[in-house]
Design a protein around this motif. Structure first.
Motif, PDB file in Angstrom:
ATOM      1  N   MET A 178       0.828  -1.202   0.000  1.00 54.50           N
ATOM      2  CA  MET A 178       0.000   0.000   0.000  1.00 54.50           C
ATOM      3  C   MET A 178       0.861   1.249   0.000  1.00 54.50           C
ATOM      4  O   MET A 178       0.603   2.202  -0.747  1.00 54.50           O
ATOM      5  CB  MET A 178      -0.924  -0.013   1.222  1.00 54.50           C
ATOM      6  CG  MET A 178      -1.857   1.190   1.317  1.00 54.50           C
ATOM      7  SD  MET A 178      -2.944   1.098   2.751  1.00 54.50           S
ATOM      8  CE  MET A 178      -1.743   1.160   4.090  1.00 54.50           C
ATOM      9  N   PHE A 179       1.921   1.271   0.812  1.00 53.55           N
ATOM     10  CA  PHE A 179       2.781   2.446   0.893  1.00 53.55           C
ATOM     11  C   PHE A 179       3.600   2.637  -0.383  1.00 53.55           C
ATOM     12  O   PHE A 179       3.942   3.764  -0.739  1.00 53.55           O
ATOM     13  CB  PHE A 179       3.702   2.348   2.102  1.00 53.55           C
ATOM     14  CG  PHE A 179       3.045   2.712   3.398  1.00 53.55           C
ATOM     15  CD1 PHE A 179       1.673   2.888   3.486  1.00 53.55           C
ATOM     16  CD2 PHE A 179       3.795   2.885   4.548  1.00 53.55           C
ATOM     17  CE1 PHE A 179       1.056   3.207   4.676  1.00 53.55           C
ATOM     18  CE2 PHE A 179       3.197   3.220   5.753  1.00 53.55           C
ATOM     19  CZ  PHE A 179       1.816   3.379   5.809  1.00 53.55           C
ATOM     20  N   SER A 180       3.939   1.527  -1.046  1.00 48.82           N
ATOM     21  CA  SER A 180       4.693   1.657  -2.296  1.00 48.82           C
ATOM     22  C   SER A 180       3.855   2.335  -3.374  1.00 48.82           C
ATOM     23  O   SER A 180       4.372   3.100  -4.195  1.00 48.82           O
ATOM     24  CB  SER A 180       5.162   0.285  -2.773  1.00 48.82           C
ATOM     25  OG  SER A 180       4.052  -0.547  -3.052  1.00 48.82           O
ATOM     26  N   LYS A 181       2.561   2.068  -3.413  1.00 50.89           N
ATOM     27  CA  LYS A 181       1.680   2.741  -4.377  1.00 50.89           C
ATOM     28  C   LYS A 181       1.486   4.207  -4.028  1.00 50.89           C
ATOM     29  O   LYS A 181       1.222   5.041  -4.900  1.00 50.89           O
ATOM     30  CB  LYS A 181       0.332   2.028  -4.431  1.00 50.89           C
ATOM     31  CG  LYS A 181       0.390   0.644  -5.063  1.00 50.89           C
ATOM     32  CD  LYS A 181      -0.980   0.021  -5.166  1.00 50.89           C
ATOM     33  CE  LYS A 181      -0.925  -1.315  -5.872  1.00 50.89           C
ATOM     34  NZ  LYS A 181      -0.462  -1.179  -7.290  1.00 50.89           N
ATOM     35  N   MET A 182       1.619   4.531  -2.725  1.00 50.89           N
ATOM     36  CA  MET A 182       1.477   5.923  -2.289  1.00 50.89           C
ATOM     37  C   MET A 182       2.792   6.675  -2.353  1.00 50.89           C
ATOM     38  O   MET A 182       2.824   7.892  -2.102  1.00 50.89           O
ATOM     39  CB  MET A 182       0.915   5.967  -0.863  1.00 50.89           C
ATOM     40  CG  MET A 182      -0.454   5.322  -0.718  1.00 50.89           C
ATOM     41  SD  MET A 182      -0.987   5.176   1.008  1.00 50.89           S
ATOM     42  CE  MET A 182      -1.006   6.895   1.496  1.00 50.89           C
ATOM     43  N   GLY A 183       3.912   5.987  -2.655  1.00 52.80           N
ATOM     44  CA  GLY A 183       5.209   6.648  -2.732  1.00 52.80           C
ATOM     45  C   GLY A 183       5.807   6.999  -1.382  1.00 52.80           C
ATOM     46  O   GLY A 183       6.614   7.934  -1.290  1.00 52.80           O
ATOM     47  N   LEU A 184       5.448   6.263  -0.318  1.00 53.63           N
ATOM     48  CA  LEU A 184       5.943   6.562   1.029  1.00 53.63           C
ATOM     49  C   LEU A 184       7.056   5.643   1.486  1.00 53.63           C
ATOM     50  O   LEU A 184       7.596   5.846   2.579  1.00 53.63           O
ATOM     51  CB  LEU A 184       4.784   6.480   2.043  1.00 53.63           C
ATOM     52  CG  LEU A 184       3.657   7.500   1.860  1.00 53.63           C
ATOM     53  CD1 LEU A 184       2.567   7.264   2.896  1.00 53.63           C
ATOM     54  CD2 LEU A 184       4.202   8.927   1.965  1.00 53.63           C
ATOM     55  N   THR A 185       7.401   4.625   0.707  1.00 51.96           N
ATOM     56  CA  THR A 185       8.486   3.745   1.109  1.00 51.96           C
ATOM     57  C   THR A 185       9.819   4.489   1.064  1.00 51.96           C
ATOM     58  O   THR A 185       9.989   5.450   0.308  1.00 51.96           O
ATOM     59  CB  THR A 185       8.540   2.511   0.195  1.00 51.96           C
ATOM     60  OG1 THR A 185       8.626   2.935  -1.165  1.00 51.96           O
ATOM     61  CG2 THR A 185       7.293   1.655   0.376  1.00 51.96           C
ATOM     62  N   ASP A 186      10.757   3.993   1.846  1.00 52.44           N
ATOM     63  CA  ASP A 186      12.085   4.598   1.984  1.00 52.44           C
ATOM     64  C   ASP A 186      12.001   6.032   2.523  1.00 52.44           C
ATOM     65  O   ASP A 186      12.840   6.880   2.198  1.00 52.44           O
ATOM     66  CB  ASP A 186      12.842   4.565   0.660  1.00 52.44           C
ATOM     67  CG  ASP A 186      14.361   4.615   0.857  1.00 52.44           C
ATOM     68  OD1 ASP A 186      14.809   4.300   1.977  1.00 52.44           O
ATOM     69  OD2 ASP A 186      15.076   4.987  -0.079  1.00 52.44           O
TER      70      ASP A 186
END
Length: 322
Positions: free
Chosen positions: A170-178
């Motif tokens: 979910m966070f990868s689709k929102m661009g919040l990873t790393d």
């Protein structure tokens, strides 16, 4: 007639038994029952088995900490050439601490500050939200309250590792990873803390006290902060300690969310140092890993020592019925 030399024997007088009325049964002697010895609160009963088990648990808890303290005083060579539970020939604790904070351009300090950020924002926010939610669920009635209770219990039963991969997707689709948000946002949710505050607020806050505050003209916000929140202090500290330890020792979530070492917490950073020995051309720094682990444990010990009086004050809450 007896002679002068013969002894005179006199019969001892017999005491007659008390007469009883005709038709009454004979009296039986009631045996004396020995009353058991009562153990007061000042002198509790001693159990040898319980003492032995407590001593074993104490040794199980303190031996790893003793090994950590002793090993932190040794150099890289002294770790392999001396007994683990005793000091080596040289005392290198201060040199190890200095080398830990200066190694690799002082990245350990960055990891320490990152961990403080995750604990203050994540654990602090999770505690505040748990207090708000537990107070509302305990003292207010609304439609769907039982459904909320079922959801909370179900969330407590689900381990956090089972939600890590869906959270990553979910966070990868929102661009919040790393980014730090990938660690902070999941840390704000504590189902166990919410349930604990729900149960604690039900018994700790008298409904009559809230009604008296409302009659005096206090708003709901003022009633919460000035009346309810001081009564919830022991439960709040308990939830804060649980969430703080969970966030401070969090390893799996940052492992899958973070790639940039500048955002690593202490757990992930020390693991990367420990893995250097297994890489080609890597520099083994086991003495720095052990010293860094000791520095990592000290804030948790200090937090428990500083907050234990607030924690212990609420252990007997609700045990005496007025």
């Amino acid at each position: 007639m007896t002679g002068p030399s013969s002894p005179v024997t006199t019969a001892s007088p017999t005491i007659p038994a008390p007469a009883r009325a005709p038709g009454t049964p004979p009296r039986l002697r009631t045996p004396r029952v020995r009353t058991p010895r009562r153990h007061t609160a000042g002198r509790p009963r001693r159990s040898v088995l319980l003492t032995v088990l407590t001593g074993l648990v104490l040794l199980y808890s303190l031996i790893p900490l003793l090994w950590l303290v002793v090993s932190a005083t040794k150099t890289q060579e002294g770790l392999a050439g001396s007994f683990g539970l005793w000091f080596g020939g040289d005392f290198a604790l201060w040199d190890n601490i200095s080398a830990t904070f200066t190694y690799n351009d002082g990245v350990f300090t960055r990891w320490f500050l990152n961990t403080l950020l995750y604990v203050v924002v994540g654990a602090g926010g999770a505690t505040f939200l748990a207090v708000l939610g537990g107070y509302a669920l305990a003292k207010f009635d609304f439609l769907g309250k039982r459904a909320v209770f079922a959801v909370v219990i179900g969330a407590v039963a689900v381990p956090g590792t089972a939600l890590a991969v869906p959270t990553f997707l979910m966070f990868s689709k929102m661009g919040l990873t790393d980014t730090p948000w990938a660690v902070l946002i999941p840390s704000l949710i504590s189902p166990f803390g919410l349930y604990l505050m729900w149960v604690f607020a039900t018994e700790a806050i008298p409904t009559e006290l809230m009604e008296a505050a409302r009659i005096d003209g206090a708003s709901e916000l003022r009633t919460f902060f000035q009346v309810a929140l001081p009564l919830l202090a022991p439960g709040t500290v308990t939830v804060l300690l649980f969430t703080m330890v969970a966030t401070w020792n969090n390893y799996f979530l940052p492992l899958i969310m973070l790639k940039d070492p500048d955002w690593y917490p202490l757990t992930l950073g020390l693991k990367s140092w420990n893995a250097q020995a297994s890489t080609a051309g890597g520099d083994p720094v086991f003495h720095l890993v052990i010293t860094g682990s000791l520095i990592t444990v000290l804030p948790l010990i200090a937090a428990f020592l500083l907050l234990q009086r607030y924690w212990q004050s609420g252990l007997a809450a609700g045990s005496v019925k007025e």
